[in-house]
Design a protein around this motif. Structure first.
Motif, PDB file in Angstrom:
ATOM      1  N   THR A 181       0.550  -3.892  14.676  1.00 44.60           N
ATOM      2  CA  THR A 181       0.809  -5.328  14.595  1.00 44.60           C
ATOM      3  C   THR A 181       2.033  -5.569  13.723  1.00 44.60           C
ATOM      4  O   THR A 181       2.037  -5.228  12.536  1.00 44.60           O
ATOM      5  CB  THR A 181      -0.408  -6.073  14.006  1.00 44.60           C
ATOM      6  N   PHE A 182       3.062  -6.163  14.306  1.00 47.47           N
ATOM      7  CA  PHE A 182       4.297  -6.486  13.588  1.00 47.47           C
ATOM      8  C   PHE A 182       4.316  -7.987  13.304  1.00 47.47           C
ATOM      9  O   PHE A 182       4.152  -8.804  14.214  1.00 47.47           O
ATOM     10  CB  PHE A 182       5.526  -6.108  14.416  1.00 47.47           C
ATOM     11  N   THR A 183       4.547  -8.345  12.042  1.00 48.55           N
ATOM     12  CA  THR A 183       4.505  -9.749  11.634  1.00 48.55           C
ATOM     13  C   THR A 183       5.652 -10.064  10.683  1.00 48.55           C
ATOM     14  O   THR A 183       5.937  -9.287   9.768  1.00 48.55           O
ATOM     15  CB  THR A 183       3.174 -10.074  10.918  1.00 48.55           C
ATOM     16  N   LEU A 184       6.291 -11.201  10.892  1.00 50.40           N
ATOM     17  CA  LEU A 184       7.258 -11.704   9.923  1.00 50.40           C
ATOM     18  C   LEU A 184       6.499 -12.404   8.801  1.00 50.40           C
ATOM     19  O   LEU A 184       5.593 -13.195   9.058  1.00 50.40           O
ATOM     20  CB  LEU A 184       8.231 -12.677  10.589  1.00 50.40           C
ATOM     21  N   ARG A 185       6.874 -12.108   7.566  1.00 57.33           N
ATOM     22  CA  ARG A 185       6.084 -12.617   6.440  1.00 57.33           C
ATOM     23  C   ARG A 185       6.982 -12.972   5.263  1.00 57.33           C
ATOM     24  O   ARG A 185       8.044 -12.402   5.084  1.00 57.33           O
ATOM     25  CB  ARG A 185       5.058 -11.565   6.015  1.00 57.33           C
ATOM     26  N   ASN A 186       6.513 -13.939   4.460  1.00 58.01           N
ATOM     27  CA  ASN A 186       7.177 -14.379   3.227  1.00 58.01           C
ATOM     28  C   ASN A 186       8.489 -15.093   3.489  1.00 58.01           C
ATOM     29  O   ASN A 186       9.385 -15.093   2.641  1.00 58.01           O
ATOM     30  CB  ASN A 186       7.416 -13.196   2.279  1.00 58.01           C
ATOM     31  N   GLY A 187       8.591 -15.703   4.648  1.00 62.02           N
ATOM     32  CA  GLY A 187       9.778 -16.489   4.934  1.00 62.02           C
ATOM     33  C   GLY A 187       9.680 -17.898   4.383  1.00 62.02           C
ATOM     34  O   GLY A 187       8.675 -18.282   3.778  1.00 62.02           O
ATOM     35  N   LYS A 188      10.730 -18.678   4.590  1.00 59.87           N
ATOM     36  CA  LYS A 188      10.779 -20.050   4.081  1.00 59.87           C
ATOM     37  C   LYS A 188      10.700 -21.078   5.202  1.00 59.87           C
ATOM     38  O   LYS A 188      11.186 -22.189   5.083  1.00 59.87           O
ATOM     39  CB  LYS A 188      12.068 -20.255   3.269  1.00 59.87           C
ATOM     40  N   THR A 189      10.057 -20.687   6.307  1.00 53.80           N
ATOM     41  CA  THR A 189       9.872 -21.589   7.436  1.00 53.80           C
ATOM     42  C   THR A 189       8.631 -21.147   8.203  1.00 53.80           C
ATOM     43  O   THR A 189       7.964 -20.188   7.811  1.00 53.80           O
ATOM     44  CB  THR A 189      11.115 -21.579   8.354  1.00 53.80           C
ATOM     45  N   ILE A 196       2.062  -7.387  19.024  1.00 46.81           N
ATOM     46  CA  ILE A 196       0.975  -6.406  18.956  1.00 46.81           C
ATOM     47  C   ILE A 196       1.127  -5.387  20.077  1.00 46.81           C
ATOM     48  O   ILE A 196       1.375  -5.749  21.237  1.00 46.81           O
ATOM     49  CB  ILE A 196      -0.401  -7.096  19.051  1.00 46.81           C
ATOM     50  N   PHE A 197       0.962  -4.098  19.727  1.00 52.23           N
ATOM     51  CA  PHE A 197       1.030  -3.000  20.693  1.00 52.23           C
ATOM     52  C   PHE A 197      -0.262  -2.191  20.618  1.00 52.23           C
ATOM     53  O   PHE A 197      -0.734  -1.863  19.530  1.00 52.23           O
ATOM     54  CB  PHE A 197       2.213  -2.080  20.399  1.00 52.23           C
TER      55      PHE A 197
END
Length: 290
Positions: A181-189, A196-197
């Motif tokens: 599972t690849f997730t973008l995290r701790n962004g400002k938006t 998911i694979f």
């Protein structure tokens, strides 16, 4: 008065009744006290892989709490191959009279360059109860160049950034069922949905996060790895729910919309189009200055 028991016989019967009552009370207390307690305490502090096995360093707190010689502890170190069809486990057992060497336990006889479940189980006893517990992780034995690998995903790289997307490429190695599972995290938006694979063999991965906002920080790309192989420990407990997570990059940001739109609208089939758009912009600025 003729129905009364002789005083001596009465006292004996009374004494017997008292003794039986005391034995029953002690038996009940014994049943309540002698319980089997399962704990989820962390036992594994670090793992050092070898070509044919693993050396496991136990945590100080775990040793002090559960491995005191007075508790008569027994340790089980189980390795379950994830890339083998027969799933033959290898278990190393350490008894109370086998002192630990440098807080380490080890298991050997495994295949090199292969992924395994690695579980530490224990049992100990005292007057009140029996305590037991399990701590599991997944690791890979060394290959022939002694390279330590801690993830099934290698060569993760950022290959493209636009005003509305971030694209990555990587390769996942391993012949066992797993979920990535690849997730973008701790962004400002607002954070987009995860990629998911589900894999059961080695594969190249292409992932792209689309419909993003221009010129915004999206933080890090975090990877969560979860083996989906069902297996059991030396004491018959099911191994499951293991996870390993690591975040990459750290300052991911989309491009500014005004410049990115020229790049995206430029025809990929026309070299002159890509060259002339920046030139036209420059000429327009010069004309305004004149």
């Amino acid at each position: 008065m003729g129905n009364l028991l002789p005083e001596g016989l009465f006292m004996k019967m009374l004494s017997a009744a008292v003794i039986i009552s005391l034995l029953n009370v002690q038996g009940i207390e014994s049943v309540k006290a002698n319980q089997k307690i399962f704990v989820n305490d962390k036992a594994i502090n670090a793992v050092d892989p070898t070509h044919d096995g693993f050396r496991v360093i136990l945590s100080d707190e775990f040793i002090q709490t559960h491995l005191s010689p007075t508790l008569l502890p027994t340790l089980y170190l189980t390795a379950v191959p994830l890339e083998s069809k027969d799933r033959v486990t290898v278990t190393s057992t350490i008894y109370a009279d086998s002192p630990l060497s440098g807080k380490q336990i080890h298991v050997s006889g495994l295949a090199p360059h292969s992924w395994h479940y690695l579980c530490v189980e224990f049992e100990n006893f005292n007057r009140q109860n029996e305590t037991t517990g399990t701590d599991c992780e997944f690791h890979r034995t060394l290959d022939f160049v002694a390279k330590k690998i801690e993830s099934t995903v290698e060569g993760l790289e950022l290959i493209d950034i636009t005003s509305q997307s971030l694209a990555f490429a990587a390769r996942s190695t391993g012949d066992f069922e797993r979920r990535l599972t690849f997730t973008l995290r701790n962004g400002k938006t607002a954070i987009p949905s995860s990629e998911i694979f589900y894999l059961d063999t080695s594969a190249d991965l292409d992932l792209k996060f689309s419909n993003l906002k221009p010129d915004k920080f999206y933080g890090s790309l975090c990877l969560l790895e979860e083996p989906l192989v069902e297996a059991f420990t030396a004491l018959g407990r099911r191994i499951g729910g293991l996870k390993k997570e690591k975040c990459h990059f750290g300052k991911l940001k989309t491009k500014d919309y005004d410049w990115s739109i020229f790049e995206s609208e430029a025809s990929p089939y026309s070299t002159s189009t890509r060259t002339n758009i920046p030139l036209l912009i420059i000429l327009g600025l010069v004309a305004q200055l004149l």
